[in-house]
Each structure stands twice: as structure tokens, then as C-alpha cells.
Scaffold this motif. Sequence first.
Motif, PDB file in Angstrom:
ATOM      1  N   ILE A  10      34.290  78.969  83.797  1.00  0.00           N
ATOM      2  CA  ILE A  10      33.431  78.623  85.056  1.00  0.00           C
ATOM      3  C   ILE A  10      34.167  78.621  86.312  1.00  0.00           C
ATOM      4  O   ILE A  10      35.268  78.040  86.661  1.00  0.00           O
ATOM      5  CB  ILE A  10      33.094  77.103  84.856  1.00  0.00           C
ATOM      6  N   ALA A  21      27.838  71.736  83.710  1.00  0.00           N
ATOM      7  CA  ALA A  21      28.051  73.127  82.824  1.00  0.00           C
ATOM      8  C   ALA A  21      29.280  72.473  81.688  1.00  0.00           C
ATOM      9  O   ALA A  21      29.347  73.045  80.912  1.00  0.00           O
ATOM     10  CB  ALA A  21      28.219  74.081  83.572  1.00  0.00           C
ATOM     11  N   LEU A  85      30.459  81.855  83.997  1.00  0.00           N
ATOM     12  CA  LEU A  85      29.574  81.257  84.916  1.00  0.00           C
ATOM     13  C   LEU A  85      30.137  81.356  86.431  1.00  0.00           C
ATOM     14  O   LEU A  85      31.059  80.562  86.495  1.00  0.00           O
ATOM     15  CB  LEU A  85      29.078  80.065  84.466  1.00  0.00           C
ATOM     16  N   HIS A  86      29.590  81.922  87.188  1.00  0.00           N
ATOM     17  CA  HIS A  86      30.025  81.976  88.529  1.00  0.00           C
ATOM     18  C   HIS A  86      29.270  80.921  89.614  1.00  0.00           C
ATOM     19  O   HIS A  86      27.879  81.211  89.822  1.00  0.00           O
ATOM     20  CB  HIS A  86      29.859  83.472  89.154  1.00  0.00           C
ATOM     21  N   LEU A  87      29.945  80.115  90.004  1.00  0.00           N
ATOM     22  CA  LEU A  87      29.578  78.945  90.757  1.00  0.00           C
ATOM     23  C   LEU A  87      30.069  78.726  92.020  1.00  0.00           C
ATOM     24  O   LEU A  87      29.688  77.821  92.898  1.00  0.00           O
ATOM     25  CB  LEU A  87      29.502  77.622  90.068  1.00  0.00           C
ATOM     26  N   THR A 134      26.941  86.415  80.949  1.00  0.00           N
ATOM     27  CA  THR A 134      27.421  85.963  82.336  1.00  0.00           C
ATOM     28  C   THR A 134      26.447  85.648  83.230  1.00  0.00           C
ATOM     29  O   THR A 134      25.185  86.055  82.734  1.00  0.00           O
ATOM     30  CB  THR A 134      28.278  87.098  83.122  1.00  0.00           C
ATOM     31  N   ALA A 135      26.556  84.962  83.941  1.00  0.00           N
ATOM     32  CA  ALA A 135      25.475  84.449  85.025  1.00  0.00           C
ATOM     33  C   ALA A 135      26.040  84.076  86.466  1.00  0.00           C
ATOM     34  O   ALA A 135      27.095  83.534  86.565  1.00  0.00           O
ATOM     35  CB  ALA A 135      24.864  83.247  84.350  1.00  0.00           C
ATOM     36  N   PHE A 204      22.077  77.973  80.948  1.00  0.00           N
ATOM     37  CA  PHE A 204      23.299  78.870  80.531  1.00  0.00           C
ATOM     38  C   PHE A 204      23.747  78.772  79.300  1.00  0.00           C
ATOM     39  O   PHE A 204      23.949  79.962  78.701  1.00  0.00           O
ATOM     40  CB  PHE A 204      24.381  78.471  81.634  1.00  0.00           C
ATOM     41  N   THR A 205      23.911  77.567  78.640  1.00  0.00           N
ATOM     42  CA  THR A 205      24.261  77.416  77.515  1.00  0.00           C
ATOM     43  C   THR A 205      23.394  78.177  76.282  1.00  0.00           C
ATOM     44  O   THR A 205      23.975  78.790  75.061  1.00  0.00           O
ATOM     45  CB  THR A 205      24.722  75.887  77.021  1.00  0.00           C
TER      46      THR A 205
END
Length: 227
Positions: A10, A21, A85-87, A134-135, A204-205
Motif C-alpha cells: 500500500i 485497506a 494499492l496506490h493511495l 493493482t489499483a 480492492f480486497t
Amino acid sequence: MSVADRVVVIAGATSASGLAATRELMAAGATVIAVGRDAEKLQELADAVGTDGLRTEVCDLTDEADVAALAERVHAAEGPVDGLLHLVGGWRGGGGLAGQTEDDYRFLERSFTALRHVSRAFDADLRASSSARTAIVSSVAVNRPLAGGANYAAVKAASEAWARAVAQGFAKAAKDSGQPLAAASVIFRTQSLDGLEQALAQRFTDLWTTPAAETNDTIVELTDPSL
């Protein structure tokens, strides 16, 4: 298919969305690599969720060398990565086009820079994984950019283009190897993440429960599940 026993990074984990997340992924049995710039905030995250299944990493994701070193540490400690996961984000806007300063743009651009660095650093892992996801989190402003948010919309549009390029790379790698597609790149679009942190974490999960061929290069509108 599930995220259980997967290693998920993350990027920008110290936000409310990162906390949600992290908690959701750990509950589902994943090992989470929570990455951020602030060691104190990462410790707060660890205190909130516990350390069983969590590894925290201090890294400047806008620094390519720092991200490369991060990837080496993760590989040494946890092995290949199966998710990202790009936050990394932020907001600056207002004042019409004349109010869109260069400083504002450079601040917002850090999110896109971080995305490029981290996705490249873990690309080989993700393409080799038996089930990778990936998101990124984008904005409805991409479809309807406003003068007061021109910088923001431009950065989000660039990020979406990059995420779709990642998706094409996954598809090409699978085709070239003669193997079924096992990796997917997804874009979540929303007006605001406020109040939607848990919805993002769950969606996402759940990406691991759907075949990659059905989710790769898709845009998911993230809305309040109660509506």
C-alpha cells in the motif's frame, strides 16, 4: 481465489483509506507492506492494526532510488509482491485557470511520480504472480474537468493513462508467454474518498475473487454503498 497469503504493497498507507485497506487485507489473510514518508504515522498505523501480517516501510516514493531500495528490502523480507494499492494523493485547486499555480501542479504531480516509480519497481513481480492486482484512486474530474481543478484533473488523467498502460503490459506478458491472464490493473473513480474508505478497502480486497480477465483495464465507480 482470494488475497490470502498474498503480499500487498500500500503506497501512501498513512491516510484513513490506508488504515481501512490495511485492516481489511490483513483480516483476509494478506501480508501488507504499508509504505509512507512519516515513521511516526506508520507506527500509529501499526499500533491500530497490530503487527501480525504487517510490515511498515519508510520511503520517499517520489525518489526513484529510494523506491528501488524499498523493493529490494521487501523482496529480501517477504519475497515477490502480488498486489499494489496506490493511495498517494492530495488536493490543491480553486481560482480558475489563473489560480492554478506551478507550485500547485508540482505538489499534485508527486502522486503521479510516485505511481510511476512504484509500479515500475514491482512490475516484474506482478507479471510473474499467479494472481496479482493493482489499483489507483482517480476522480470523476477526469470526465468533467473544471478550471479551478485543472491541475488536479490533469494529474488524475495522466495517472489513469499509466494504470491502463500497466493493464496492457499485463495482457501482453500473458499473451507472449501463452499463459492465462493472472494480473489486473483497475482504476477506482470517486468524487471524494471521505466516508468511502471502507468501501474502497473492501472493493480492492475483493478484486482477487474475480478472474483477472474480467477486471483488467476496468474503471470502477466508487460510490456510497448505502445509497
